[in-house]
Design an enzyme around this catalytic site. Structure first.
Site: not given
Ligand code: FPP
Length: 256
Positions: A38, A132, A21
């Site tokens: 992201h 892994l 997150d």
């Molecule tokens: C939460 O941050 C994150 C996500 C909803 C997406 C997670 C995806 C990635 C890290 C990239 C792709 C993953 C892989 C496995 C290649 P948020 O957008 O909710 O952040 P915020 O809470 O600060 O708004």
């Protein structure tokens, strides 16, 4: 590269799950569009996947897209799937070379066809990996997974001869934890302290670790610190205190 103080023997086959997150806030703080957060998050995924086996992590589950994330603006959802697809396509050979076995959990029926095809390719290519076991949760909801397991197990059961509760519990457990086992350590970055429908059954006895670090900033040293903290915890599983992993290792080292 500095040699890690951790060994897989000292940790056993620890299963770590991460709620990644903070991407959006990381980007906003820098005056960037959320998608840049992201993108930076994908770079963190690469680093952490590479580092995990060095600190004794054998099983790693990453929450990439929750079933509730469909509620985000269409442009952000599209960008996330573009990044996920690019990750799967560009990393597949490297994952195979490093002995990583990648599996995707979650629903596939709502994913773009091109993403499903990429998932199938990388799963086939990395199937033999043993350093892994990496699971990526996409369109994932733990409540949905539990409900589906229950529906599968009870379909065909007659109401006059229901499965015993004990047997049903074992079967649900097998269904959900059969491949990767229970979660030992659940980490959430980004400062929030909730589980967001992630691996609820599997984390029944997980140690929880919440950090304020935003996912794009989470690095190898943060992972080591998390594992170190896990080793200090005394896990009781409802019984009396048992020695911590760290104290077991110390005892073994003293005896050698
Ligand atoms: C939460 O941050 C994150 C996500 C909803 C997406 C997670 C995806 C990635 C890290 C990239 C792709 C993953 C892989 C496995 C290649 P948020 O957008 O909710 O952040 P915020 O809470 O600060 O708004």
């Amino acid at each position: 590269m500095q040699k890690s103080i951790f060994t897989s023997e000292s940790l056993g086959a620890v299963h770590v799950a991460i709620i990644m997150d903070g991407n959006g806030r990381w980007a906003t703080k820098r005056g960037l569009p959320r998608v840049e957060g992201h993108r930076a998050g994908v770079a963190t995924v690469r680093r952490i996947v590479e580092h995990a086996p060095r600190v004794g992590i054998k099983r790693l589950t990453l929450y990439a897209f929750s079933s509730d994330n469909w509620r985000r603006p269409r442009k952000e959802v599209e960008a996330l799937f573009w990044l996920l697809r690019a990750y799967l396509r560009l990393e597949s050979q490297r994952l195979r070379q490093r002995g990583v076995c990648l599996k995707v959990i979650g629903r596939r029926d709502r994913l773009p066809r091109v993403v499903v095809r990429e998932i199938e390719k990388v799963e086939t290519l990395t199937a033999q990996g043993d350093s892994l076991h990496l699971r990526v949760a996409i369109d994932y909801s733990s409540r949905d997974a539990i409900t589906r397991a229950l529906a599968k197990l009870t379909s065909g059961c007659s109401l006059s001869e229901p499965l015993s509760i004990e047997l049903l519990r074992h079967r649900i457990s097998d269904e959900l934890t059969g491949q990767s086992g229970e979660v030992d350590l659940l980490i959430r970055t980004g400062g929030e302290k909730r589980l967001s429908d992630f691996l609820l059954w599997e984390s029944a006895y997980a140690e929880l670790l919440f950090t304020d670090r935003m996912w794009p900033d989470f690095d190898a040293s943060d992972l080591e610190a998390a594992v170190e903290e896990f080793r200090r915890r005394s896990r009781r599983f409802g019984a009396l205190p048992v020695p911590t992993t760290a104290s077991l290792v110390a005892t073994r080292e003293r005896a050698q």
